[in-house]
Design a protein around this motif. Structure first.
Motif, PDB file in Angstrom:
ATOM      1  N   ASP A  98       0.817  -1.305  -0.012  1.00  0.00           N
ATOM      2  CA  ASP A  98      -0.044   0.027   0.110  1.00  0.00           C
ATOM      3  C   ASP A  98       0.911   1.298  -0.166  1.00  0.00           C
ATOM      4  O   ASP A  98       0.182   2.316   0.274  1.00  0.00           O
ATOM      5  CB  ASP A  98      -1.206  -0.052   1.298  1.00  0.00           C
ATOM      6  N   ASN A  99       2.123   0.967  -0.120  1.00  0.00           N
ATOM      7  CA  ASN A  99       2.968   2.387  -0.499  1.00  0.00           C
ATOM      8  C   ASN A  99       4.174   2.155  -1.202  1.00  0.00           C
ATOM      9  O   ASN A  99       4.769   1.111  -1.529  1.00  0.00           O
ATOM     10  CB  ASN A  99       3.492   3.023   0.887  1.00  0.00           C
TER      11      ASN A  99
ATOM     12  N   GLY B  34      16.875 -13.168  -7.212  1.00  0.00           N
ATOM     13  CA  GLY B  34      16.431 -13.953  -8.305  1.00  0.00           C
ATOM     14  C   GLY B  34      15.147 -14.648  -8.165  1.00  0.00           C
ATOM     15  O   GLY B  34      15.026 -15.580  -8.742  1.00  0.00           O
ATOM     16  N   VAL B  35      14.115 -13.826  -7.597  1.00  0.00           N
ATOM     17  CA  VAL B  35      12.845 -14.680  -7.454  1.00  0.00           C
ATOM     18  C   VAL B  35      11.955 -13.648  -7.876  1.00  0.00           C
ATOM     19  O   VAL B  35      12.039 -12.468  -8.081  1.00  0.00           O
ATOM     20  CB  VAL B  35      12.485 -15.055  -6.132  1.00  0.00           C
ATOM     21  N   THR B  36      10.242 -13.980  -8.129  1.00  0.00           N
ATOM     22  CA  THR B  36       9.469 -13.079  -8.474  1.00  0.00           C
ATOM     23  C   THR B  36       8.453 -13.196  -7.432  1.00  0.00           C
ATOM     24  O   THR B  36       7.743 -14.557  -6.789  1.00  0.00           O
ATOM     25  CB  THR B  36       8.676 -13.431  -9.824  1.00  0.00           C
ATOM     26  N   LEU B  37       7.914 -12.045  -6.917  1.00  0.00           N
ATOM     27  CA  LEU B  37       6.979 -11.914  -5.934  1.00  0.00           C
ATOM     28  C   LEU B  37       5.502 -11.449  -6.588  1.00  0.00           C
ATOM     29  O   LEU B  37       5.514 -10.686  -7.232  1.00  0.00           O
ATOM     30  CB  LEU B  37       7.091 -11.058  -5.016  1.00  0.00           C
ATOM     31  N   GLY B  38       4.467 -12.126  -6.420  1.00  0.00           N
ATOM     32  CA  GLY B  38       3.106 -11.748  -6.871  1.00  0.00           C
ATOM     33  C   GLY B  38       2.755 -10.536  -5.800  1.00  0.00           C
ATOM     34  O   GLY B  38       2.855 -10.713  -4.639  1.00  0.00           O
ATOM     35  N   VAL B  39       2.213  -9.535  -6.566  1.00  0.00           N
ATOM     36  CA  VAL B  39       1.674  -8.486  -5.534  1.00  0.00           C
ATOM     37  C   VAL B  39       0.244  -7.982  -5.941  1.00  0.00           C
ATOM     38  O   VAL B  39      -0.066  -7.999  -6.906  1.00  0.00           O
ATOM     39  CB  VAL B  39       2.758  -7.187  -5.846  1.00  0.00           C
ATOM     40  N   LEU B  40      -0.348  -7.688  -4.755  1.00  0.00           N
ATOM     41  CA  LEU B  40      -1.779  -7.231  -4.835  1.00  0.00           C
ATOM     42  C   LEU B  40      -1.796  -5.872  -4.093  1.00  0.00           C
ATOM     43  O   LEU B  40      -1.245  -5.812  -3.023  1.00  0.00           O
ATOM     44  CB  LEU B  40      -2.670  -8.248  -3.841  1.00  0.00           C
ATOM     45  N   VAL B  41      -2.211  -4.804  -4.813  1.00  0.00           N
ATOM     46  CA  VAL B  41      -2.394  -3.712  -4.151  1.00  0.00           C
ATOM     47  C   VAL B  41      -3.660  -3.669  -3.331  1.00  0.00           C
ATOM     48  O   VAL B  41      -4.950  -3.899  -3.681  1.00  0.00           O
ATOM     49  CB  VAL B  41      -2.762  -2.575  -5.140  1.00  0.00           C
TER      50      VAL B  41
ATOM     51  N   CYS C  61      -5.084  -0.987   6.624  1.00  0.00           N
ATOM     52  CA  CYS C  61      -3.999  -0.652   5.643  1.00  0.00           C
ATOM     53  C   CYS C  61      -4.886  -0.553   4.439  1.00  0.00           C
ATOM     54  O   CYS C  61      -6.033  -0.936   4.201  1.00  0.00           O
ATOM     55  CB  CYS C  61      -3.434  -2.169   5.692  1.00  0.00           C
ATOM     56  N   GLY C  62      -3.854   0.050   3.333  1.00  0.00           N
ATOM     57  CA  GLY C  62      -4.560  -0.002   1.991  1.00  0.00           C
ATOM     58  C   GLY C  62      -4.734   1.587   1.456  1.00  0.00           C
ATOM     59  O   GLY C  62      -4.549   2.364   2.323  1.00  0.00           O
ATOM     60  N   VAL C  63      -4.500   1.771   0.229  1.00  0.00           N
ATOM     61  CA  VAL C  63      -4.662   3.011  -0.449  1.00  0.00           C
ATOM     62  C   VAL C  63      -6.291   3.136  -0.632  1.00  0.00           C
ATOM     63  O   VAL C  63      -6.861   2.359  -0.707  1.00  0.00           O
ATOM     64  CB  VAL C  63      -4.000   2.981  -1.765  1.00  0.00           C
ATOM     65  N   SER C  64      -6.619   4.259  -1.062  1.00  0.00           N
ATOM     66  CA  SER C  64      -8.036   4.922  -1.556  1.00  0.00           C
ATOM     67  C   SER C  64      -8.355   4.072  -2.883  1.00  0.00           C
ATOM     68  O   SER C  64      -7.285   4.018  -3.874  1.00  0.00           O
ATOM     69  CB  SER C  64      -8.152   6.019  -1.649  1.00  0.00           C
ATOM     70  N   PRO C  65      -9.415   3.384  -3.024  1.00  0.00           N
ATOM     71  CA  PRO C  65      -9.806   2.911  -4.412  1.00  0.00           C
ATOM     72  C   PRO C  65      -9.661   4.040  -5.419  1.00  0.00           C
ATOM     73  O   PRO C  65      -9.963   5.306  -5.223  1.00  0.00           O
ATOM     74  CB  PRO C  65     -11.492   2.540  -4.267  1.00  0.00           C
ATOM     75  N   GLY C  66      -9.700   3.781  -6.692  1.00  0.00           N
ATOM     76  CA  GLY C  66      -9.538   4.658  -7.748  1.00  0.00           C
ATOM     77  C   GLY C  66      -8.248   5.189  -8.030  1.00  0.00           C
ATOM     78  O   GLY C  66      -7.378   4.327  -8.476  1.00  0.00           O
ATOM     79  N   ASP C  67      -7.968   6.404  -8.190  1.00  0.00           N
ATOM     80  CA  ASP C  67      -6.678   6.954  -8.799  1.00  0.00           C
ATOM     81  C   ASP C  67      -5.575   6.296  -8.009  1.00  0.00           C
ATOM     82  O   ASP C  67      -4.438   6.088  -8.590  1.00  0.00           O
ATOM     83  CB  ASP C  67      -6.628   8.411  -8.952  1.00  0.00           C
TER      84      ASP C  67
ATOM     85  N   GLY D 213      -2.987  -8.023  -9.226  1.00  0.00           N
ATOM     86  CA  GLY D 213      -4.193  -7.445  -8.944  1.00  0.00           C
ATOM     87  C   GLY D 213      -4.353  -6.667  -7.580  1.00  0.00           C
ATOM     88  O   GLY D 213      -3.515  -6.040  -7.153  1.00  0.00           O
ATOM     89  N   ILE D 214      -5.707  -6.834  -7.087  1.00  0.00           N
ATOM     90  CA  ILE D 214      -6.138  -5.970  -6.138  1.00  0.00           C
ATOM     91  C   ILE D 214      -6.678  -6.724  -4.791  1.00  0.00           C
ATOM     92  O   ILE D 214      -7.077  -7.985  -5.098  1.00  0.00           O
ATOM     93  CB  ILE D 214      -6.875  -4.752  -6.279  1.00  0.00           C
TER      94      ILE D 214
END
Length: 376
Positions: A120-121, A136-143, A152-158, A177-178
């Motif tokens: 969230d930042n 040397g790895v890949t992390l999946g990320v959800l906003v 926790c979390g950002v505002s929906p939208g922009d 994704g989210i």
């Protein structure tokens, strides 16, 4: 550390030493069947959130039930390590992991597992990217979106779009994704009461619609959103019926507690504390050997079940006091057993190292609560 009396398989449940955290497997299996069955015709699947019970054997039963994504969600890296060691290879850490040491451990897990994490930042995104690239790895990320929980979390939208762009442009990270954890619907009426079912469903629909609107905004910007992950048990059926939601992080449903059973009466409490009467100080009271340390009462007192005319009214660290009002309750004597339903499941489970798993009133075994205390 708990030092239970390990009694043999087949021991009658009422002969277990007390206080004991007991899970009725028949009730648990029915609860799992009810929730997972709701997803038979849904585009969404279940991602069990296992932080409440912290028990790998229960998590495996949830994943065997079908209609799930093949993985779980947890809250800490320590929990992820425990469940990875137990053979679960798809794990979402549904929280922000920000310290260097924890990020290194998260990346180490990603070397042999499919690991996702919430952000969230932008600084956290940068730190995750640098560590994942270095290892040397890949992390999946959800906003993560804040849709009213106020945690926790950002505002929906922009704001969500801006952070999604940052993730998508960061090496070592895969923008999946989210996610959003919706708050329990609150009531403007009496404290501790929930709105009725129709109002709760309407509240949940409005909250989850903000998540889907953010998905649309992000995808219009050219970023595919493959995962829309929301929680939890309180609104699982609403989420299952909304096109565009891909997974539901339901947590309480296998075992339930007094709080959630009030809201979702289709489920039954499978986890209870078995206690014994150790004193009858007056004709109108009895004392149990289960107090705060055995029930985890921080959010509410455990509720006495199955003793007509009695009520659990007061707990100290080691003892629970029953008020015996009328009828059979006044016949309780020292050595009798009684069941307490925890008010909050996670707080109670964190008091124990083992679950006593029973079926048909007979002990099947002692299951380690392996994730207990793994806050790191």
């Amino acid at each position: 550390m708990e030092r239970p009396v390990f009694q043999p398989t087949g021991t009658p449940v009422m002969d277990l030493d007390t206080p004991a955290l007991v899970v009725d497997l028949d009730v648990m299996d029915r609860n799992i069947e009810i929730l997972h069955g709701r997803f038979n015709q849904s585009g969404a699947k279940v991602r069990p959130h296992v932080t409440g019970h912290q028990t790998p054997k229960i998590a495996h039963r949830q994943l065997q039930a079908g209609n799930n994504v093949g993985g779980i969600s947890v809250t800490s890296v320590g929990e992820a390590e425990v469940f990875s060691d137990a053979g679960i290879a798809d794990i979402l850490v549904a929280s922000q992991i920000v310290t260097r040491a924890k990020i290194r451990r998260l990346c180490a897990l990603a070397g042999s597992n499919r690991i996702g994490v919430a952000v969230d930042n932008p600084q956290n995104v940068s730190d995750l990217s640098q560590a994942a690239t270095a290892q040397g790895v890949t992390l999946g990320v959800l906003v993560e979106l804040d849709v009213g929980l106020g945690r926790c979390g950002v505002s929906p939208g922009d704001e969500a779009l801006e952070l999604a762009r940052a993730v998508a442009n960061s090496p070592g990270l895969r923008f999946d994704g989210i996610m959003a954890i919706a708050p329990l619907p609150s009531s403007s009426g009496e404290a501790g009461e929930f709105p009725d079912r129709q109002e709760r469903d309407a509240i949940s629909w409005r909250v989850l619609q903000h998540v889907l609107e953010s998905r649309e905004i992000i995808e219009k910007d050219g970023l595919p959103v493959s995962v829309v992950s929301v929680g939890g048990t309180h609104n699982y059926d609403v989420a299952a019926g909304m096109a565009g939601i891909t997974e539901v992080q339901a947590g309480s449903y296998p075992l339930m507690d007094h709080l959630y059973c009030r809201m979702r009466p289709e489920f039954s409490p499978a986890a209870k504390v078995l206690a014994a009467v150790i004193s009858r100080p007056t004709g109108a009271s009895a004392v149990l050997d289960a107090g705060h340390k055995a029930t985890g009462p921080d959010r509410g007192l455990a509720v006495l079940e199955g003793v007509t005319g009695a009520q659990a009214v007061r707990f100290s660290a080691e003892h629970g006091v029953l008020e015996l009002q009328s009828g059979p309750a006044q016949n309780m004597k020292s050595g009798d057993k009684a069941w307490l339903v925890p008010f909050n499941l996670g707080l109670c489970f964190n008091q124990y190292d083992y679950v006593r798993a029973v079926r048909g009133d007979k002990l099947e075994g002692f299951w380690p609560i392996a994730g207990r205390g793994r806050f790191d």
